[in-house]
Design a protein around this motif. Structure first.
Motif, PDB file in Angstrom:
ATOM      1  N   GLY A   1      60.531  -2.436  33.945  1.00  0.00           N
ATOM      2  CA  GLY A   1      60.829  -1.224  34.643  1.00  0.00           C
ATOM      3  C   GLY A   1      62.202  -0.237  33.983  1.00  0.00           C
TER       4      GLY A   1
ATOM      5  N   GLY B   1      64.798   3.405  35.008  1.00  0.00           N
ATOM      6  CA  GLY B   1      64.487   3.964  35.647  1.00  0.00           C
ATOM      7  C   GLY B   1      64.915   4.854  35.057  1.00  0.00           C
TER       8      GLY B   1
ATOM      9  N   PRO C   1      76.532   4.756  42.518  1.00  0.00           N
ATOM     10  CA  PRO C   1      77.535   4.154  41.578  1.00  0.00           C
ATOM     11  C   PRO C   1      77.577   5.391  40.444  1.00  0.00           C
TER      12      PRO C   1
ATOM     13  N   SER D   1      70.787   3.242  32.952  1.00  0.00           N
ATOM     14  CA  SER D   1      72.289   3.212  33.102  1.00  0.00           C
ATOM     15  C   SER D   1      72.784   1.981  33.755  1.00  0.00           C
ATOM     16  N   SER D   2      72.159   1.160  33.338  1.00  0.00           N
ATOM     17  CA  SER D   2      72.446  -0.410  34.101  1.00  0.00           C
ATOM     18  C   SER D   2      73.782  -0.948  32.957  1.00  0.00           C
TER      19      SER D   2
ATOM     20  N   THR E   1      68.044   5.834  39.566  1.00  0.00           N
ATOM     21  CA  THR E   1      67.348   6.379  39.951  1.00  0.00           C
ATOM     22  C   THR E   1      67.018   5.405  41.281  1.00  0.00           C
TER      23      THR E   1
HETATM   24  C1  LIG Z   1      79.797   5.815  33.871  1.00  0.00           C
HETATM   25  C2  LIG Z   1      78.608   4.752  35.407  1.00  0.00           C
HETATM   26  C3  LIG Z   1      79.411   4.001  36.157  1.00  0.00           C
HETATM   27  C4  LIG Z   1      78.445   3.016  36.604  1.00  0.00           C
HETATM   28  N1  LIG Z   1      78.897   3.433  37.535  1.00  0.00           N
HETATM   29  C5  LIG Z   1      77.912   2.289  38.735  1.00  0.00           C
HETATM   30  C6  LIG Z   1      79.181   1.933  40.300  1.00  0.00           C
HETATM   31  O1  LIG Z   1      79.820   2.625  41.087  1.00  0.00           O
HETATM   32  N2  LIG Z   1      78.091   0.832  40.953  1.00  0.00           N
HETATM   33  C7  LIG Z   1      77.293   0.214  40.549  1.00  0.00           C
HETATM   34  O2  LIG Z   1      76.820  -0.437  41.198  1.00  0.00           O
HETATM   35  N3  LIG Z   1      77.374   0.372  38.969  1.00  0.00           N
HETATM   36  C8  LIG Z   1      77.024   1.596  38.760  1.00  0.00           C
HETATM   37  N4  LIG Z   1      76.239   1.579  37.318  1.00  0.00           N
HETATM   38  C9  LIG Z   1      75.612   1.335  36.652  1.00  0.00           C
HETATM   39  C10 LIG Z   1      73.931   1.726  36.845  1.00  0.00           C
HETATM   40  O3  LIG Z   1      74.378   3.123  37.098  1.00  0.00           O
HETATM   41  C11 LIG Z   1      73.066   0.921  38.261  1.00  0.00           C
HETATM   42  O4  LIG Z   1      73.468  -0.118  38.319  1.00  0.00           O
HETATM   43  C12 LIG Z   1      72.188   1.005  38.855  1.00  0.00           C
HETATM   44  O5  LIG Z   1      71.334   1.262  39.889  1.00  0.00           O
HETATM   45  C13 LIG Z   1      70.999   1.778  37.393  1.00  0.00           C
HETATM   46  O6  LIG Z   1      70.078   2.174  37.698  1.00  0.00           O
HETATM   47  P1  LIG Z   1      68.945   2.656  36.424  1.00  0.00           P
HETATM   48  O7  LIG Z   1      67.723   4.074  37.281  1.00  0.00           O
HETATM   49  O8  LIG Z   1      69.702   3.644  35.606  1.00  0.00           O
HETATM   50  O9  LIG Z   1      68.540   1.767  36.019  1.00  0.00           O
HETATM   51  P2  LIG Z   1      68.143   0.831  34.908  1.00  0.00           P
HETATM   52  O10 LIG Z   1      69.336   0.567  34.133  1.00  0.00           O
HETATM   53  O11 LIG Z   1      66.874   2.018  34.153  1.00  0.00           O
HETATM   54  O12 LIG Z   1      66.874  -0.250  35.182  1.00  0.00           O
HETATM   55  C14 LIG Z   1      67.886  -0.944  36.380  1.00  0.00           C
HETATM   56  C15 LIG Z   1      67.394  -2.232  36.327  1.00  0.00           C
HETATM   57  O13 LIG Z   1      65.862  -2.200  37.311  1.00  0.00           O
HETATM   58  C16 LIG Z   1      64.606  -2.709  37.199  1.00  0.00           C
HETATM   59  N5  LIG Z   1      63.697  -0.793  37.577  1.00  0.00           N
HETATM   60  C17 LIG Z   1      63.977  -0.161  36.988  1.00  0.00           C
HETATM   61  N6  LIG Z   1      63.013   0.917  37.573  1.00  0.00           N
HETATM   62  C18 LIG Z   1      62.622  -0.108  38.545  1.00  0.00           C
HETATM   63  C19 LIG Z   1      61.162  -0.652  39.522  1.00  0.00           C
HETATM   64  N7  LIG Z   1      60.192   0.724  39.833  1.00  0.00           N
HETATM   65  N8  LIG Z   1      60.921  -1.481  40.379  1.00  0.00           N
HETATM   66  C20 LIG Z   1      62.069  -2.489  39.914  1.00  0.00           C
HETATM   67  N9  LIG Z   1      62.541  -2.589  38.853  1.00  0.00           N
HETATM   68  C21 LIG Z   1      63.400  -1.535  38.205  1.00  0.00           C
HETATM   69  C22 LIG Z   1      65.158  -2.585  35.704  1.00  0.00           C
HETATM   70  O14 LIG Z   1      64.112  -3.285  35.046  1.00  0.00           O
HETATM   71  C23 LIG Z   1      66.399  -3.233  35.496  1.00  0.00           C
HETATM   72  O15 LIG Z   1      66.496  -3.998  35.356  1.00  0.00           O
HETATM   73  C24 LIG Z   1      77.640   2.738  36.715  1.00  0.00           C
HETATM   74  C25 LIG Z   1      77.275   3.196  35.186  1.00  0.00           C
HETATM   75  C26 LIG Z   1      77.644   3.773  34.871  1.00  0.00           C
HETATM   76  C27 LIG Z   1      76.555   4.560  33.676  1.00  0.00           C
END
Ligand SMILES: Cc1cc2nc3c(=O)[nH]c(=O)nc-3n(C[C@H](O)[C@H](O)[C@H](O)COP(=O)(O)OP(=O)(O)OC[C@H]3O[C@@H](n4cnc5c(N)ncnc54)[C@H](O)[C@@H]3O)c2cc1C
Length: 461
Positions: free
Chosen positions: A73, A75, A137, A78-79, A142
């Motif tokens: 998956g 989103g 975060p 941004s992980s 997402t």
């Molecule tokens: C500048 C910056 C600051 C940040 N600060 C924080 C913070 O303070 N706290 C924090 O917790 N995180 C922080 N993060 C990390 C990040 O934003 C989080 O981990 C966020 O939850 C990732 O969401 P995403 O939508 O980008 O998911 P992605 O990175 O795209 O995916 C994350 C995980 O979810 C899975 N996934 C995605 N969609 C689905 C779905 N529909 N069903 C099942 N699995 C799915 C993916 O396979 C992956 O394993 C930060 C990142 C950045 C770049």
């Protein structure tokens, strides 16, 4: 785990499952889904699909499971731990087109969302209701990605993490079955809490296709304060005292002087370059918050605080926390020749000062460039350590230091990851942290995903 490359026939079959503009094998699209925001190496998937409905996701999963095709998956990517990098290639399901808010149940404090909804967009949509979804975060994450990583942020000390907000989930299982779990009631003692298995499972047990998220009332008033201290340890002791006081800060962030210097430079904050706490409080009235700030000032003073700058109102709070949220990116931009390793350990609050001591000692002993930024109220520290890209020995040293500190955090009763998830980088600590329960995690994984197609290569060592 070994998977075969996708055949032309498989690619053709997958392409036939969605409209032609929602399937791609184009090089630039594959590159865009090959890496997250971490320093982990990129790995391209073989195809990217943008589903629009739960039943499309279910059909794609059913086919992938039958054909033993890895599926990850996506989103916003941004992980920070390689979580969505498709290390076994196969298919990436990008949820950016499943981004509808399906319903806002204002009187029940709930919102039904598709997984691709960006949490800031949800909060924007909620603005007129006086409700909001607190986990923050910072990146444009997402809801699906936040559920998968159990994301949190600066407000977690008061409001909790994403886990505390998931009331109901619809998940597509590896075999294509759609499973609905949870309740709309605000409490329940019925049965096993299956939702909690899926939250934080990083897409390795099932794919979230819909979620009901709990909402809370928007605070009537905000206040913020900046407190500076003669040492990181004095700031850390203050964190403990503030938590004990019952003042319930909504954010309690600790920043090393090197972070403050950087924020001053980039955001013109004009703060003293010392170990610093950012505090935020929410309350019913400015009068109440003024009293809270007075008490917080006394607590800080008792720990040797050098300067306490209180500010009332949302504008003041936003100014400080905008800079705080941008800090990670500022560090990256200021070190273009370096990889940045972002630690994410968390320990019980009583051991927090000890962890910071150990970090400072390692950084000083090896003369490393490092930044201490911490969700201090949760004992969660992101030590950002820089290692030159062209110096493999320095990068190896950075990794060794991080490893020692993670093991230290685990020994203090803590965790290798407070919020970023296991992804690729924290797999090696799973045994040390979980012992025998790792075997049960593997059994749960095998039960839900017997062919191991869901985000393979993650979580397990
Ligand atoms: C500048 C910056 C600051 C940040 N600060 C924080 C913070 O303070 N706290 C924090 O917790 N995180 C922080 N993060 C990390 C990040 O934003 C989080 O981990 C966020 O939850 C990732 O969401 P995403 O939508 O980008 O998911 P992605 O990175 O795209 O995916 C994350 C995980 O979810 C899975 N996934 C995605 N969609 C689905 C779905 N529909 N069903 C099942 N699995 C799915 C993916 O396979 C992956 O394993 C930060 C990142 C950045 C770049």
């Amino acid at each position: 785990m070994k998977f075969n490359p996708l055949s032309d026939a498989q690619l053709k079959e997958l392409a036939s499952m969605v409209a032609s503009d929602r399937f791609s094998t184009g090089a630039s699209i594959l590159d865009l889904h090959a890496r997250d925001q971490s320093a982990h190496s990129a790995c391209r998937p073989e195809a990217v699909i943008w589903p629009e409905t739960a039943s499309e996701v279910a059909s794609i999963l059913q086919y992938a499971n039958r054909q033993r095709i890895p599926l990850t998956g996506w989103g916003s990517g941004s992980s920070l731990e390689g979580n969505p990098i498709p290390v076994c290639q196969g298919i990436v399901l990008d949820f950016s087109r499943m981004n509808r808010i399906l319903g806002i149940h204002e009187e029940d404090f709930q919102a039904d969302v598709q997984p691709g909804v960006v949490y800031q967009d949800l909060n924007e949509k909620l603005r007129h209701t006086g409700l909001f979804f607190p986990p923050d975060p910072g990146a444009r994450a997402t809801i699906g990605g936040m559920i998968a990583n159990n994301a949190s942020g600066t407000r977690t000390v008061l409001y909790g993490s994403t886990r505390d907000y998931v009331m109901r989930l619809v998940v597509a299982l590896a075999n294509g079955e759609l499973l609905e779990m949870g309740t709309r009631a605000s409490k329940s003692s019925s049965g096993y809490n299956l939702i909690n298995l899926f939250v934080g499972s990083e897409g390795t047990l099932g794919i979230v296709v819909e979620a009901t998220m709990r909402l809370v009332g928007f605070p009537a008033e905000y206040s913020a304060a900046v407190a500076t201290f003669p040492s990181v340890q004095a700031a850390a002791r203050t964190v403990y005292e503030l938590k004990r006081s019952g003042l319930n800060p909504a954010a309690l962030e600790l920043l090393g002087p090197e972070c403050v210097a950087l924020m001053n430079r980039e955001e013109k904050l004009g703060l003293a370059v010392e170990p610093t706490l950012f505090l935020e409080f929410h309350g019913a009235s400015t009068g109440q918050l003024a009293e809270v700030l007075d008490t917080a000032r006394d607590i800080c003073a008792a720990q040797g605080c050098r300067d306490f700058r209180p500010g009332l109102g949302r504008a003041e709070r936003d100014r400080l926390f905008k800079a705080r949220h941008a800090l990670g990116e500022m560090i990256q931009h200021n070190h273009p020749e370096h990889h940045i390793l972002i630690m994410d350990v968390a320990v019980p609050i009583t051991r927090y000062a000890e962890l910071l001591d150990a970090m400072q000692a390692e950084v000083q002993m090896h003369g490393l460039i490092a930044y201490t930024l911490s969700h201090a109220g949760n004992g969660n520290v992101h030590l950002n350590i820089a290692g030159r890209k062209d110096d493999s020995r320095e990068w190896a040293l950075v990794q060794e230091v991080s490893e020692r500190l993670v093991m230290k955090a685990i020994a203090l009763g803590g965790t290798a990851t407070g919020e970023h998830g296991v992804g690729l980088g924290k797999r090696k600590y799973m045994r040390a942290q979980h012992g025998a329960s790792l075997v049960w995690m593997q059994r749960v994984k095998d039960l839900f995903d017997p062919n191991g197609i869901l985000n393979p290569g993650k979580i397990f060592p």
